[in-house]
Design a protein around this motif. Structure first.
Motif, PDB file in Angstrom:
ATOM      1  N   ILE A 164       0.823  -1.218   0.000  1.00 44.80           N
ATOM      2  CA  ILE A 164       0.000   0.000   0.000  1.00 44.80           C
ATOM      3  C   ILE A 164       0.847   1.253   0.000  1.00 44.80           C
ATOM      4  N   LEU A 165       2.103   1.193   0.507  1.00 43.26           N
ATOM      5  CA  LEU A 165       2.938   2.378   0.699  1.00 43.26           C
ATOM      6  C   LEU A 165       3.124   3.183  -0.583  1.00 43.26           C
ATOM      7  N   PRO A 166       3.436   2.580  -1.761  1.00 39.35           N
ATOM      8  CA  PRO A 166       3.598   3.397  -2.978  1.00 39.35           C
ATOM      9  C   PRO A 166       2.342   4.186  -3.332  1.00 39.35           C
ATOM     10  N   LYS A 167       1.163   3.569  -3.138  1.00 36.50           N
ATOM     11  CA  LYS A 167      -0.079   4.267  -3.438  1.00 36.50           C
ATOM     12  C   LYS A 167      -0.269   5.476  -2.521  1.00 36.50           C
TER      13      LYS A 167
ATOM     14  N   LEU B  47       2.144   7.258  -1.104  1.00 31.94           N
ATOM     15  CA  LEU B  47       3.094   8.304  -1.508  1.00 31.94           C
ATOM     16  C   LEU B  47       2.613   9.036  -2.752  1.00 31.94           C
ATOM     17  N   ILE B  48       2.065   8.311  -3.734  1.00 30.54           N
ATOM     18  CA  ILE B  48       1.553   8.952  -4.947  1.00 30.54           C
ATOM     19  C   ILE B  48       0.389   9.887  -4.606  1.00 30.54           C
ATOM     20  N   GLY B  49      -0.497   9.420  -3.709  1.00 28.92           N
ATOM     21  CA  GLY B  49      -1.628  10.256  -3.308  1.00 28.92           C
ATOM     22  C   GLY B  49      -1.173  11.539  -2.630  1.00 28.92           C
ATOM     23  N   MET B  50      -0.175  11.429  -1.735  1.00 32.65           N
ATOM     24  CA  MET B  50       0.336  12.628  -1.041  1.00 32.65           C
ATOM     25  C   MET B  50       0.969  13.593  -2.032  1.00 32.65           C
ATOM     26  N   LEU B  51       1.699  13.071  -3.029  1.00 30.38           N
ATOM     27  CA  LEU B  51       2.322  13.927  -4.038  1.00 30.38           C
ATOM     28  C   LEU B  51       1.259  14.665  -4.843  1.00 30.38           C
ATOM     29  N   ALA B  52       0.178  13.979  -5.220  1.00 32.66           N
ATOM     30  CA  ALA B  52      -0.894  14.620  -5.986  1.00 32.66           C
ATOM     31  C   ALA B  52      -1.550  15.733  -5.186  1.00 32.66           C
ATOM     32  N   VAL B  53      -1.775  15.496  -3.892  1.00 26.89           N
ATOM     33  CA  VAL B  53      -2.363  16.535  -3.043  1.00 26.89           C
ATOM     34  C   VAL B  53      -1.452  17.746  -2.951  1.00 26.89           C
ATOM     35  N   GLY B  54      -0.129  17.505  -2.824  1.00 29.08           N
ATOM     36  CA  GLY B  54       0.821  18.619  -2.735  1.00 29.08           C
ATOM     37  C   GLY B  54       0.821  19.458  -4.001  1.00 29.08           C
ATOM     38  N   VAL B  55       0.791  18.814  -5.163  1.00 27.53           N
ATOM     39  CA  VAL B  55       0.760  19.557  -6.426  1.00 27.53           C
ATOM     40  C   VAL B  55      -0.517  20.396  -6.531  1.00 27.53           C
ATOM     41  N   ALA B  56      -1.655  19.801  -6.136  1.00 25.14           N
ATOM     42  CA  ALA B  56      -2.923  20.527  -6.205  1.00 25.14           C
ATOM     43  C   ALA B  56      -2.893  21.770  -5.320  1.00 25.14           C
ATOM     44  N   VAL B  57      -2.311  21.671  -4.111  1.00 20.74           N
ATOM     45  CA  VAL B  57      -2.229  22.825  -3.221  1.00 20.74           C
ATOM     46  C   VAL B  57      -1.370  23.932  -3.821  1.00 20.74           C
TER      47      VAL B  57
END
Length: 299
Positions: free
Chosen positions: A109-112, A114-124
């Protein structure tokens, strides 16, 4: 048949003194009747494990009003030591396998995550960028219109001084009323309670209190397992049961002249008399169980 051990005899005598059958005890402690019989006979072989032996003996003792710690110390040679029991190898292997499977799931689950956190950071970051750009491109005309509307609002407010004075006066009256209510509430809280509690006598785990007041209300709350009895001087029982964590009972005993409280586990029990928390006459660390007689004198 196994002969009764010394510990079993003492537990059985305490149970019979309370006129409790094994069925009654099973209902109170939720322990199977065959295990209760085994405890009285000292037949610990049929128990699920040494830990359960000590746990079942503790519940049996509290239910019949005995101090389990005193029994463990007095009959230490009869009771198995739970610390000597080892977990079966099969159980250990099962736990190890469960932990291994959980670790694999986390890694999958860890890679998923990390990808989700990166997407949230870009959106912010994009949101902040477009927000600042929109504010910089705001037309000058709109700013001027806002300033004009603000000046007009000030002029309207200046033309209504009487209305503002009325609003201020109403606000002051409300504040003054709230302050008076607070003072009245503080005055009522400062009034001393009419109930008086006096310790008349103590003898071992037994004590006698004298309570004077317009009523006799007793509140009992438990933060852990405790055997509770409440009865009047004639022996009429208002309750006689095991109470568990986060339970509470209230008793109106104003019509009684004498009340007996039996608290099987004082460390787990809070008692209030007419709203006042009772300081146990005997240190609970010295006597876990306490028998408290209350002599009530109505004002």
């Amino acid at each position: 048949m196994f002969p009764l051990t010394e510990l079993g005899k003492r537990l059985k005598e305490a149970r019979e003194q309370r006129n409790m059958s094994l069925d009654d005890l099973q209902e109170i402690t939720k322990i199977q009747k065959r295990y209760l019989i085994a405890i009285e006979q000292g037949n610990y072989v049929i128990m699920p494990g040494k830990f359960y032996v000590r746990a079942f003996i503790r519940q049996y003792a509290e239910a019949v009003g005995l101090d389990p710690e005193e029994l463990f110390e007095q009959y230490a040679n009869e009771i198995p030591n739970a610390q000597q029991e080892e977990l079966p190898g099969e159980l250990s292997r099962v736990k190890s396998r469960q932990l291994s499977e959980q670790g694999e799931k986390v890694l999958n689950i860890l890679p998923k995550i990390l990808i989700g956190m990166l997407a949230v950071g870009v959106a912010v970051v994009l949101w902040f960028f477009f927000q600042n750009r929109t504010m910089d491109e705001q037309p000058q005309e709109q700013v001027i219109n806002e300033e004009t509307e603000f000046e007009q609002s000030e002029q309207v407010n200046e033309q209504q001084p009487e209305k503002q004075n009325e609003q201020q006066s109403e606000k002051q009256n409300e504040q003054q009323s709230e302050k008076q209510n607070e003072q009245q509430l503080e005055k009522e809280q400062e009034q001393p309670s009419t109930a008086m509690i006096k310790v008349v006598d103590t003898n071992g785990r037994k004590s006698t209190l004298e309570v004077t007041g317009e009523q006799l209300i007793i509140d009992i709350a438990t933060k852990g397992d405790a055997w509770i009895e409440v009865k009047n001087g004639k022996g009429k029982a208002f309750t006689r049961k095991m109470m568990y964590a986060n339970q509470a009972e209230t008793f109106d005993l104003t019509n009684e002249t004498e009340v007996l409280l039996v608290i099987g586990q004082t460390l787990n029990t809070e008692v209030k008399i007419n709203g006042q928390t009772l300081q146990y006459p005997v240190n609970p660390s010295d006597h876990v169980r306490q028998d408290i007689t209350i002599v009530y004198k109505k004002q």
